[in-house]
Structure formats: structure tokens, C-alpha cells
Design a protein around this motif. Structure first.
Motif, PDB file in Angstrom:
ATOM      1  N   GLU A  13      -8.442 -54.897  25.065  1.00 37.68           N
ATOM      2  CA  GLU A  13      -7.425 -53.846  25.150  1.00 37.68           C
ATOM      3  C   GLU A  13      -7.959 -52.711  26.009  1.00 37.68           C
ATOM      4  O   GLU A  13      -9.142 -52.356  25.940  1.00 37.68           O
ATOM      5  CB  GLU A  13      -7.066 -53.345  23.759  1.00 37.68           C
ATOM      6  CG  GLU A  13      -6.303 -54.379  22.940  1.00 37.68           C
ATOM      7  CD  GLU A  13      -5.613 -53.766  21.741  1.00 37.68           C
ATOM      8  OE1 GLU A  13      -4.569 -53.123  21.924  1.00 37.68           O
ATOM      9  OE2 GLU A  13      -6.145 -53.924  20.625  1.00 37.68           O
ATOM     10  N   ILE A  23      -4.879 -56.463  27.609  1.00 40.11           N
ATOM     11  CA  ILE A  23      -3.653 -55.859  27.094  1.00 40.11           C
ATOM     12  C   ILE A  23      -3.645 -54.401  27.541  1.00 40.11           C
ATOM     13  O   ILE A  23      -4.370 -53.569  27.008  1.00 40.11           O
ATOM     14  CB  ILE A  23      -3.575 -55.970  25.560  1.00 40.11           C
ATOM     15  CG1 ILE A  23      -3.601 -57.448  25.138  1.00 40.11           C
ATOM     16  CG2 ILE A  23      -2.303 -55.293  25.042  1.00 40.11           C
ATOM     17  CD1 ILE A  23      -3.559 -57.649  23.635  1.00 40.11           C
ATOM     18  N   ILE A  43      -7.992 -62.144  28.843  1.00 35.09           N
ATOM     19  CA  ILE A  43      -6.705 -61.462  28.752  1.00 35.09           C
ATOM     20  C   ILE A  43      -6.935 -59.968  28.606  1.00 35.09           C
ATOM     21  O   ILE A  43      -7.792 -59.541  27.815  1.00 35.09           O
ATOM     22  CB  ILE A  43      -5.894 -61.966  27.542  1.00 35.09           C
ATOM     23  CG1 ILE A  43      -5.618 -63.466  27.677  1.00 35.09           C
ATOM     24  CG2 ILE A  43      -4.591 -61.189  27.377  1.00 35.09           C
ATOM     25  CD1 ILE A  43      -4.967 -64.076  26.452  1.00 35.09           C
ATOM     26  N   GLY A  83      -1.847 -67.705  25.543  1.00 35.17           N
ATOM     27  CA  GLY A  83      -2.392 -66.347  25.585  1.00 35.17           C
ATOM     28  C   GLY A  83      -1.347 -65.297  25.252  1.00 35.17           C
ATOM     29  O   GLY A  83      -1.644 -64.288  24.611  1.00 35.17           O
ATOM     30  N   PHE A 121      -9.489 -67.625  24.245  1.00 36.93           N
ATOM     31  CA  PHE A 121      -9.356 -66.426  25.064  1.00 36.93           C
ATOM     32  C   PHE A 121     -10.308 -65.338  24.608  1.00 36.93           C
ATOM     33  O   PHE A 121     -10.591 -65.190  23.418  1.00 36.93           O
ATOM     34  CB  PHE A 121      -7.918 -65.874  24.965  1.00 36.93           C
ATOM     35  CG  PHE A 121      -6.861 -66.918  25.120  1.00 36.93           C
ATOM     36  CD1 PHE A 121      -6.522 -67.395  26.376  1.00 36.93           C
ATOM     37  CD2 PHE A 121      -6.217 -67.452  24.012  1.00 36.93           C
ATOM     38  CE1 PHE A 121      -5.569 -68.375  26.524  1.00 36.93           C
ATOM     39  CE2 PHE A 121      -5.255 -68.428  24.148  1.00 36.93           C
ATOM     40  CZ  PHE A 121      -4.928 -68.900  25.413  1.00 36.93           C
ATOM     41  N   VAL A 165       0.500 -57.284  30.077  1.00 36.55           N
ATOM     42  CA  VAL A 165      -0.595 -58.208  29.804  1.00 36.55           C
ATOM     43  C   VAL A 165      -0.981 -58.953  31.071  1.00 36.55           C
ATOM     44  O   VAL A 165      -0.115 -59.458  31.802  1.00 36.55           O
ATOM     45  CB  VAL A 165      -0.207 -59.193  28.680  1.00 36.55           C
ATOM     46  CG1 VAL A 165      -1.341 -60.187  28.428  1.00 36.55           C
ATOM     47  CG2 VAL A 165       0.101 -58.425  27.390  1.00 36.55           C
ATOM     48  N   PHE A 180      -3.802 -61.903  32.913  1.00 38.10           N
ATOM     49  CA  PHE A 180      -4.544 -63.118  32.581  1.00 38.10           C
ATOM     50  C   PHE A 180      -5.449 -63.521  33.748  1.00 38.10           C
ATOM     51  O   PHE A 180      -5.045 -63.431  34.903  1.00 38.10           O
ATOM     52  CB  PHE A 180      -3.584 -64.291  32.311  1.00 38.10           C
ATOM     53  CG  PHE A 180      -2.493 -63.985  31.329  1.00 38.10           C
ATOM     54  CD1 PHE A 180      -2.689 -64.145  29.966  1.00 38.10           C
ATOM     55  CD2 PHE A 180      -1.245 -63.551  31.779  1.00 38.10           C
ATOM     56  CE1 PHE A 180      -1.667 -63.874  29.063  1.00 38.10           C
ATOM     57  CE2 PHE A 180      -0.223 -63.280  30.889  1.00 38.10           C
ATOM     58  CZ  PHE A 180      -0.434 -63.443  29.525  1.00 38.10           C
ATOM     59  N   CYS A 238      -1.038 -65.065  21.534  1.00 32.91           N
ATOM     60  CA  CYS A 238      -2.148 -64.314  20.944  1.00 32.91           C
ATOM     61  C   CYS A 238      -1.968 -62.811  21.170  1.00 32.91           C
ATOM     62  O   CYS A 238      -2.147 -62.016  20.246  1.00 32.91           O
ATOM     63  CB  CYS A 238      -3.472 -64.795  21.534  1.00 32.91           C
ATOM     64  SG  CYS A 238      -3.958 -66.452  20.976  1.00 32.91           S
ATOM     65  N   ALA A 239      -1.623 -62.420  22.385  1.00 28.69           N
ATOM     66  CA  ALA A 239      -1.384 -61.002  22.669  1.00 28.69           C
ATOM     67  C   ALA A 239      -0.224 -60.481  21.834  1.00 28.69           C
ATOM     68  O   ALA A 239      -0.267 -59.359  21.301  1.00 28.69           O
ATOM     69  CB  ALA A 239      -1.114 -60.801  24.158  1.00 28.69           C
ATOM     70  N   VAL A 250      -9.963 -61.441  24.577  1.00 30.11           N
ATOM     71  CA  VAL A 250      -8.858 -60.488  24.697  1.00 30.11           C
ATOM     72  C   VAL A 250      -9.401 -59.068  24.655  1.00 30.11           C
ATOM     73  O   VAL A 250     -10.103 -58.684  23.713  1.00 30.11           O
ATOM     74  CB  VAL A 250      -7.826 -60.688  23.568  1.00 30.11           C
ATOM     75  CG1 VAL A 250      -6.627 -59.774  23.785  1.00 30.11           C
ATOM     76  CG2 VAL A 250      -7.380 -62.145  23.489  1.00 30.11           C
TER      77      VAL A 250
END
Length: 275
Positions: A19, A50, A48, A78, A15, A62, A64, A81-82, A17
Motif C-alpha cells: 500500500e 494499492i 501489486i 490479484g 502476490f 491498483v 500490477f 486480493c486487493a 501487496v
């Protein structure tokens, strides 16, 4: 302006990720595909985001996207992981995460291990969803003409749609041929994740998954949950099992209260910046 990201993986299911506290993240499908492509992009199975929480009681919302650019409601690996990121930031052993598939709870389960309460599986045909009424425990429709796939598969929603074929030998299953055809079969109006499961014992399942919008993946968390639920409904396994995927193992527990608990690792690969 650049945007920092973390590259993470859960059992090799990888992923990018992002933020979004500092700035909104509203990528186009073309931008998702550019990030996900492995030749010239960063490369990943899913992207992803956040986001700040949108409701009381949650630490984040979250989102995806699959590698093909489609936004999806759920991703088990995922979510782990988040959840790991959010627990690290909060210095806590449990966080509440909202997704389009509903509210999930992630908790520490050991060194780099995260458990996620994935909620109750959807077992009604309209919850998957299917295009017509079917028995989701054992479909009455032939989805792919091949000897090892003629036994009826089961269907489960884990916030995203899954069909699970039970095969005698996972290595002989026609995954690359059947996967893309079943994924887009007319029975599945939102397309479907396609699992191929070999029952090794009452508490052990070997699983490979053709993931909707991503293809054959090294691991699929919601796919592992769906495989255990589908197997237990048919009496092929108990309600707890280790699911062995190409990338490693997940422990799945379909509790007596109906909730499915998924436990497995979350790993950070590297940090970078998106242009």
C-alpha cells in the motif's frame, strides 16, 4: 526506510501487496525481479501496489507487475486480493477499483470469497491486440506445430491478452514447450497469456495457463475468464462454468449484459517488510 507488505494468494497464484498511502512506490524492473525471485527474494508471481484513488468514485488505483519486472494492466486473482484488503479496511461489502485496464467492482461473495466484475471482454483483433487482422473466435494461424494444438485457438482480451487452445487431454498438452514460444509469437506484439483448456462438461473447464512474464502458474483469474468466453463463443460450454485450475476452482459468469464476473477465494499468507 522499510515498507510493509502482505503476502497473499488467490488459488496459489501469489502476490506481494504494497500500500502506498505513506510513500510513493515506483520500483524498477530490477527491484520487481528481486522481490519476486523465490530463491533469495520474497517470491511471488506478481507484485501489486494499492495506490490512493486517482478519480472520483473509486477506493483505490491498483497497479500490477509480473515477476519479470514488466508492469501489466490487469490481474484477476490479484484484483480479488486487493479488493479483499480494501473491503476489510472500509468495513464494506463492495469496493470500486481503478486499474490501467479500467474500472472494476469487487464484492464479498462469502467467507474469504470475492467476486469481481471484470467488465466486458475485448473480442476484436485490435483489442487483443494482434499484429494483423484475424478471426479471434478461431485464429487462422498455426502458432505451434503439435498434433493436439492444431485446432484453431481463440483470443480474448480481459484487459490483458489471452490465447486459448482447446485440448482433448490437458495432461498431454505440451504446455512447457508451447507456452513460451506462443507467448512471444510475432502475432502478439504485447506478448500473450497462453491457456490450455480441456472441456469437461457444459459447465466445467479444466485449465492450465502459461502466464505472460511469469510462466506456468497455479491459477490465472483473467485466464479463467478468457477460457470461459472463448469456449462459450465456440458453443463448447454455456456462459457460466466452474474453471478448475491447478490451485483450485473459480466460478465464471459471462452475463447477458456482456460483463464477466469472476468469483473465488483470497487468502493472506503472512506480513513482512520490504527493505
Amino acid at each position: 526506510m522499510t515498507r510493509p507488505f502482505l503476502k497473499m494468494n488467490g488459488l496459489g497464484n501469489d502476490f506481494v501487496v504494497v500500500e502506498t498511502k505513506s510513500a510513493p512506490f515506483a520500483p524498477t524492473p530490477e527491484e520487481i525481479r528481486a522481490i519476486a525471485v523465490r530463491d533469495g527474494g520474497i517470491g511471488c508471481d506478481q507484485v501489486i501496489a494499492i495506490d490512493p484513488p486517482s478519480a472520483d468514485g473509486a477506493q483505490a488505483f491498483v497497479r500490477f507487475w509480473n515477476a519479470d519486472g514488466e508492469e501489466v494492466s490487469a490481474c484477476g486473482n490479484g484484483t480479488r486480493c486487493a479488493g479483499w484488503i480494501l473491503m476489510q479496511q472500509a468495513g464494506s461489502d463492495e469496493v470500486v477499483i481503478d486499474t490501467k485496464a479500467g474500472r472494476l467492482i469487487a464484492a464479498r461473495a462469502g467467507e474469504r470469497l470475492v467476486s469481481v466484475d471484470m467488465g466486458e471482454p475485448g473480442l476484436g483483433w485490435e483489442q487483443i491486440p494482434l499484429a494483423s487482422e484475424q478471426d479471434t473466435e478461431a485464429l487462422g494461424v498455426v502458432l505451434f506445430e503439435h498434433a493436439v494444438l492444431m485446432a484453431p485457438p481463440g483470443c480474448v482480451s480481459m484487459g490483458n491478452p489471452h490465447v486459448v487452445f482447446f485440448v482433448p487431454d490437458i495432461d498431454a498438452a505440451p504446455i512447457r514447450a508451447a507456452g513460451p514460444m506462443v507467448e512471444r509469437h510475432p502475432l502478439f506484439p504485447e506478448h500473450v497469456n497462453v491457456g490450455f483448456a480441456e472441456i469437461l462438461d457444459r459447465d466445467r473447464i479444466r485449465l492450465r495457463v502459461w502466464e505472460r512474464g511469469a510462466g506456468l502458474t497455479r491459477a490465472c483469474g483473467t485466464g479463467a475468464c478468457a477460457a470461459l468466453v472463448a469456449a462459450a463463443r465456440r458453443g463448447l460450454t454455456d456462459r457460466e462454468a466452474t474453471v478448475v485450475l491447478d490451485g483450485g476452482e473459480l466460478f465464471i459468469d459471462w452475463r447477458d449484459d456482456g460483463h464477466v464476473i469472476m468469483t473465488g477465494p483470497a487468502a493472506v499468507d503472512f506480513a513482512g517488510e520490504l527493505p
